[in-house]
Design a protein around this motif. Structure first.
Motif, PDB file in Angstrom:
ATOM      1  N   VAL A 226       9.582  11.835  31.611  1.00  0.00           N
ATOM      2  CA  VAL A 226      10.951  12.081  31.709  1.00  0.00           C
ATOM      3  C   VAL A 226      11.693  12.159  30.545  1.00  0.00           C
ATOM      4  CG1 VAL A 226      13.234  11.646  32.921  1.00  0.00           C
ATOM      5  CG2 VAL A 226      10.912  10.944  33.962  1.00  0.00           C
ATOM      6  N   TRP A 227      12.218  13.408  29.958  1.00  0.00           N
ATOM      7  CA  TRP A 227      12.697  13.628  28.838  1.00  0.00           C
ATOM      8  C   TRP A 227      13.869  14.823  28.959  1.00  0.00           C
ATOM      9  CZ3 TRP A 227      11.757  18.420  26.216  1.00  0.00           C
ATOM     10  CH2 TRP A 227      11.052  19.429  26.895  1.00  0.00           C
ATOM     11  N   ARG A 228      14.393  14.992  27.829  1.00  0.00           N
ATOM     12  CA  ARG A 228      15.214  16.123  27.765  1.00  0.00           C
ATOM     13  C   ARG A 228      15.440  16.563  26.236  1.00  0.00           C
ATOM     14  NH1 ARG A 228      21.303  13.669  29.047  1.00  0.00           N
ATOM     15  NH2 ARG A 228      21.490  12.243  27.467  1.00  0.00           N
ATOM     16  N   VAL A 229      16.210  17.536  26.043  1.00  0.00           N
ATOM     17  CA  VAL A 229      16.292  17.928  24.597  1.00  0.00           C
ATOM     18  C   VAL A 229      17.855  17.450  24.152  1.00  0.00           C
ATOM     19  CG1 VAL A 229      16.863  20.142  23.168  1.00  0.00           C
ATOM     20  CG2 VAL A 229      14.895  20.099  24.698  1.00  0.00           C
ATOM     21  N   ARG A 230      17.853  16.585  23.458  1.00  0.00           N
ATOM     22  CA  ARG A 230      19.042  16.071  22.850  1.00  0.00           C
ATOM     23  C   ARG A 230      19.706  16.883  21.528  1.00  0.00           C
ATOM     24  NH1 ARG A 230      19.715  12.600  18.704  1.00  0.00           N
ATOM     25  NH2 ARG A 230      17.623  12.367  18.558  1.00  0.00           N
ATOM     26  N   ASP A 231      18.948  17.395  20.841  1.00  0.00           N
ATOM     27  CA  ASP A 231      19.335  18.254  19.624  1.00  0.00           C
ATOM     28  C   ASP A 231      18.724  19.398  19.741  1.00  0.00           C
ATOM     29  OD1 ASP A 231      19.756  19.377  17.080  1.00  0.00           O
ATOM     30  OD2 ASP A 231      20.443  17.193  16.195  1.00  0.00           O
ATOM     31  N   THR A 232      19.339  20.374  19.980  1.00  0.00           N
ATOM     32  CA  THR A 232      19.029  21.768  20.222  1.00  0.00           C
ATOM     33  C   THR A 232      18.510  22.418  18.868  1.00  0.00           C
ATOM     34  OG1 THR A 232      20.845  22.989  20.009  1.00  0.00           O
ATOM     35  CG2 THR A 232      20.010  22.213  22.163  1.00  0.00           C
ATOM     36  N   ALA A 233      19.221  22.025  17.782  1.00  0.00           N
ATOM     37  CA  ALA A 233      18.678  22.763  16.563  1.00  0.00           C
ATOM     38  C   ALA A 233      17.250  22.301  15.981  1.00  0.00           C
ATOM     39  CB  ALA A 233      19.822  22.446  15.386  1.00  0.00           C
ATOM     40  N   ARG A 234      17.002  20.969  16.068  1.00  0.00           N
ATOM     41  CA  ARG A 234      15.589  20.471  15.533  1.00  0.00           C
ATOM     42  C   ARG A 234      14.891  20.652  16.739  1.00  0.00           C
ATOM     43  NH1 ARG A 234      17.011  14.184  13.012  1.00  0.00           N
ATOM     44  NH2 ARG A 234      18.243  15.123  11.202  1.00  0.00           N
ATOM     45  N   ALA A 235      15.100  20.783  17.896  1.00  0.00           N
ATOM     46  CA  ALA A 235      13.882  20.985  18.860  1.00  0.00           C
ATOM     47  C   ALA A 235      13.564  22.479  18.560  1.00  0.00           C
ATOM     48  CB  ALA A 235      14.600  20.755  20.326  1.00  0.00           C
ATOM     49  N   THR A 236      14.252  23.424  18.331  1.00  0.00           N
ATOM     50  CA  THR A 236      13.898  24.916  18.232  1.00  0.00           C
ATOM     51  C   THR A 236      13.400  25.241  16.731  1.00  0.00           C
ATOM     52  OG1 THR A 236      16.144  25.469  18.036  1.00  0.00           O
ATOM     53  CG2 THR A 236      15.324  25.546  20.324  1.00  0.00           C
ATOM     54  N   ASP A 241       6.821  24.188  18.433  1.00  0.00           N
ATOM     55  CA  ASP A 241       6.988  24.377  19.855  1.00  0.00           C
ATOM     56  C   ASP A 241       7.303  22.980  20.426  1.00  0.00           C
ATOM     57  OD1 ASP A 241       7.101  24.564  22.828  1.00  0.00           O
ATOM     58  OD2 ASP A 241       4.989  25.491  22.895  1.00  0.00           O
ATOM     59  N   HIS A 242       8.353  22.622  20.785  1.00  0.00           N
ATOM     60  CA  HIS A 242       8.606  21.159  21.117  1.00  0.00           C
ATOM     61  C   HIS A 242       8.245  20.631  22.329  1.00  0.00           C
ATOM     62  CE1 HIS A 242      11.835  23.301  23.216  1.00  0.00           C
ATOM     63  NE2 HIS A 242      11.766  22.461  24.195  1.00  0.00           N
ATOM     64  N   GLU A 243       7.605  21.344  23.296  1.00  0.00           N
ATOM     65  CA  GLU A 243       6.886  20.911  24.492  1.00  0.00           C
ATOM     66  C   GLU A 243       5.492  20.452  24.258  1.00  0.00           C
ATOM     67  OE1 GLU A 243       7.094  23.925  27.422  1.00  0.00           O
ATOM     68  OE2 GLU A 243       9.435  23.592  27.943  1.00  0.00           O
ATOM     69  N   THR A 244       4.776  21.545  23.100  1.00  0.00           N
ATOM     70  CA  THR A 244       3.523  21.071  22.941  1.00  0.00           C
ATOM     71  C   THR A 244       3.416  20.026  21.749  1.00  0.00           C
ATOM     72  OG1 THR A 244       2.960  23.502  22.773  1.00  0.00           O
ATOM     73  CG2 THR A 244       1.492  22.105  21.553  1.00  0.00           C
ATOM     74  N   TYR A 245       4.577  19.815  21.205  1.00  0.00           N
ATOM     75  CA  TYR A 245       4.664  18.554  20.359  1.00  0.00           C
ATOM     76  C   TYR A 245       4.827  17.272  21.116  1.00  0.00           C
ATOM     77  CZ  TYR A 245       6.503  15.310  16.786  1.00  0.00           C
ATOM     78  OH  TYR A 245       6.732  14.338  16.009  1.00  0.00           O
ATOM     79  N   LEU A 246       5.659  17.537  22.232  1.00  0.00           N
ATOM     80  CA  LEU A 246       5.515  16.259  23.016  1.00  0.00           C
ATOM     81  C   LEU A 246       4.294  15.930  23.810  1.00  0.00           C
ATOM     82  CD1 LEU A 246       7.561  13.983  24.528  1.00  0.00           C
ATOM     83  CD2 LEU A 246       8.045  15.926  26.228  1.00  0.00           C
ATOM     84  N   ARG A 247       3.368  16.767  24.292  1.00  0.00           N
ATOM     85  CA  ARG A 247       2.172  16.572  24.727  1.00  0.00           C
ATOM     86  C   ARG A 247       1.365  15.975  23.836  1.00  0.00           C
ATOM     87  NH1 ARG A 247       3.148  21.960  26.611  1.00  0.00           N
ATOM     88  NH2 ARG A 247       3.453  22.167  28.999  1.00  0.00           N
ATOM     89  N   GLU A 248       1.328  16.405  22.556  1.00  0.00           N
ATOM     90  CA  GLU A 248       0.567  15.743  21.627  1.00  0.00           C
ATOM     91  C   GLU A 248       1.019  14.389  21.132  1.00  0.00           C
ATOM     92  OE1 GLU A 248       0.630  18.343  18.229  1.00  0.00           O
ATOM     93  OE2 GLU A 248      -0.559  19.928  19.321  1.00  0.00           O
ATOM     94  N   ASP A 283       8.254   8.869  18.208  1.00  0.00           N
ATOM     95  CA  ASP A 283       7.675  10.149  17.593  1.00  0.00           C
ATOM     96  C   ASP A 283       8.337  11.299  17.982  1.00  0.00           C
ATOM     97  OD1 ASP A 283       5.655   8.429  16.406  1.00  0.00           O
ATOM     98  OD2 ASP A 283       4.224   8.960  18.022  1.00  0.00           O
ATOM     99  N   ALA A 284       9.152  11.367  19.150  1.00  0.00           N
ATOM    100  CA  ALA A 284       9.724  12.524  19.562  1.00  0.00           C
ATOM    101  C   ALA A 284      11.337  12.561  19.236  1.00  0.00           C
ATOM    102  CB  ALA A 284       9.792  12.942  21.076  1.00  0.00           C
ATOM    103  N   ALA A 285      11.841  11.420  18.772  1.00  0.00           N
ATOM    104  CA  ALA A 285      13.286  11.436  18.288  1.00  0.00           C
ATOM    105  C   ALA A 285      13.550  12.170  17.092  1.00  0.00           C
ATOM    106  CB  ALA A 285      13.724  10.041  18.074  1.00  0.00           C
ATOM    107  N   PRO A 286      12.627  12.332  15.900  1.00  0.00           N
ATOM    108  CA  PRO A 286      12.960  13.132  14.851  1.00  0.00           C
ATOM    109  C   PRO A 286      13.186  14.746  14.974  1.00  0.00           C
ATOM    110  CG  PRO A 286      11.345  11.646  14.226  1.00  0.00           C
ATOM    111  CD  PRO A 286      11.398  11.297  15.694  1.00  0.00           C
ATOM    112  N   VAL A 287      12.430  15.155  16.119  1.00  0.00           N
ATOM    113  CA  VAL A 287      12.640  16.633  16.408  1.00  0.00           C
ATOM    114  C   VAL A 287      13.804  16.804  17.404  1.00  0.00           C
ATOM    115  CG1 VAL A 287      10.517  17.235  15.681  1.00  0.00           C
ATOM    116  CG2 VAL A 287      10.634  16.189  18.038  1.00  0.00           C
ATOM    117  N   GLY A 288      14.496  16.018  17.833  1.00  0.00           N
ATOM    118  CA  GLY A 288      15.577  16.021  18.667  1.00  0.00           C
ATOM    119  C   GLY A 288      15.248  16.049  20.340  1.00  0.00           C
TER     120      GLY A 288
END
Length: 373
Positions: A226-236, A241-248, A283-288
């Motif tokens: 369960v997740w969401r994009v908090r910082d759109t600038a860093r996620a994009t 690809d932030h979804e692929t990064y989350l899977r890894e 791990d996912a916080a630095p990319v928003g």
């Protein structure tokens, strides 16, 4: 003192035996220390440098070993993103401004056409414009057309619809220009590149991911994130690809956290879920990305060990069932023999008691569907 101790006989030895030259003290580990070495006078003791030694537990003393201090572990490197890449609101205008600019551009084009005398009679009647003999298309008319057309294109081309739960990341020539999170009709500079980002609360159910339990047995785990994009600038812009990064990140966390099979230690599933959530969120916080939970949904053995573990579990269940049946039979036999003897119904010697116990055991086991030993 050495003379006195040299002629003293050992009180524990035989009376007629020869006297020992020195009294000895014997400890638990069979180490002998002469007494004169313990009490001798040494006017100038020489310091002896001692090396650190490892003290282990001595057998039979009950002394606990001294545990060595754990070595300092270097903290794990956390991925870093450009600190200047932070989400900020973009400069946009209400949609009415874009509509007004587009209408003005269209009106300018119509007025220029009337000035040049290019409007057909039907358009003149519809717009109720007076007939005019135009001067034709000249430089002035072409300039008016260009200005009005550019105004109309910028006005209508910049209109955008903002939706709740969606954001638009704006960029110009590769440079981040801001994020639009507003909803409704907006006007955005049409020269800016827009990238749609879903900022709603989302959940992702993974495919079977390789993992292992505390013993190193290979598993396949299906997790729900369960997740969401908090910082759109860093996620994009901070990652491809932030979804692929989350899977890894989830796969990397499962490789480090042992997962127990259902029915194992109480609370092991919750502990594994908490550890997975903590690692993936870090791990996912630095990319928003903001991760709320990583919960294992299905845990099963890997195909290469599934058959062996299934046979092992069946054997364990069979042994447990046999042990429970045997315990029940022994308790029943004991209760029967005790009642017969306590009430005085029978008087049994050792041989008769053994025969009765054997016959009762065979009868109870046969009644429970078990083969008598």
């Amino acid at each position: 003192m050495s003379t006195t101790t040299s002629h003293t006989s050992d009180p524990d030895g035989p009376a007629d035996g020869p006297a020992r030259p020195a009294r000895l003290i014997q400890n638990e580990s069979t180490t002998e220390i002469p007494v004169h070495l313990l009490f001798r006078d040494d006017p100038d003791p020489a310091p002896v440098p001692l090396k650190p030694a490892v003290v282990a537990r001595r057998q039979g003393t009950g002394e606990q070993p001294r545990l060595a201090r754990p070595a300092a572990v270097a903290p794990r490197q956390v991925p870093q993103v450009d600190p200047d890449l932070v989400e900020r609101p973009a400069r946009v205008l209400p949609g009415a401004a874009g509509v007004l600019a587009g209408v003005c551009g269209a009106a300018g084009c119509v007025a220029t056409s009337w000035w040049a005398g290019l409007l057909p009679p039907l358009a003149l009647e519809a717009l109720r414009l007076p007939a005019h003999v135009g001067a034709g298309l000249g430089p002035a008319q072409w300039a008016a057309y260009a200005g009005a057309g550019a105004l109309g294109l910028f006005g209508f081309g910049g209109l955008a619809r903002g939706r709740t739960g969606r954001a638009s990341v704006l960029g110009l020539f590769g440079r981040y220009r801001g994020t639009v999170r507003r909803s409704g009709l907006l006007w955005v500079n049409p020269l800016l590149l827009r990238r749609r980002v879903d900022v709603r609360l989302r959940h992702w159910r993974s495919e079977p991911v390789p993992a292992a339990d505390a013993s190193g047995v290979a598993l396949r785990v299906v997790v729900q994130v369960v997740w969401r994009v908090r910082d759109t600038a860093r996620a994009t812009l901070g990652v491809e690809d932030h979804e692929t990064y989350l899977r890894e990140c989830v796969e990397a966390a499962l490789a480090r956290v042992p997962v127990e099979m259902p029915g194992g230690t109480k609370g092991s599933t919750d502990a594994a879920a908490e550890a997975l959530t903590r690692l993936v969120a870090a791990d996912a916080a630095p990319v928003g990305l903001e991760v709320f939970s990583v919960q294992p949904l299905r845990v099963e053995y890997a195909p290469e060990v599934a058959a062996a573990m299934h046979r092992r579990r069946i054997a364990a269940l069979d042994a447990q069932h046999r042990a429970s049946v045997l315990t029940s039979v022994v308790d029943s036999v004991e209760d029967t023999v005790t009642r017969l003897t306590m009430r005085g119904l029978v008087e049994l010697d050792d041989y008769e008691r053994k025969v009765l116990v054997r016959d009762l055991t065979v009868a109870f086991c046969a009644g429970r569907g078990e083969t008598a030993p």
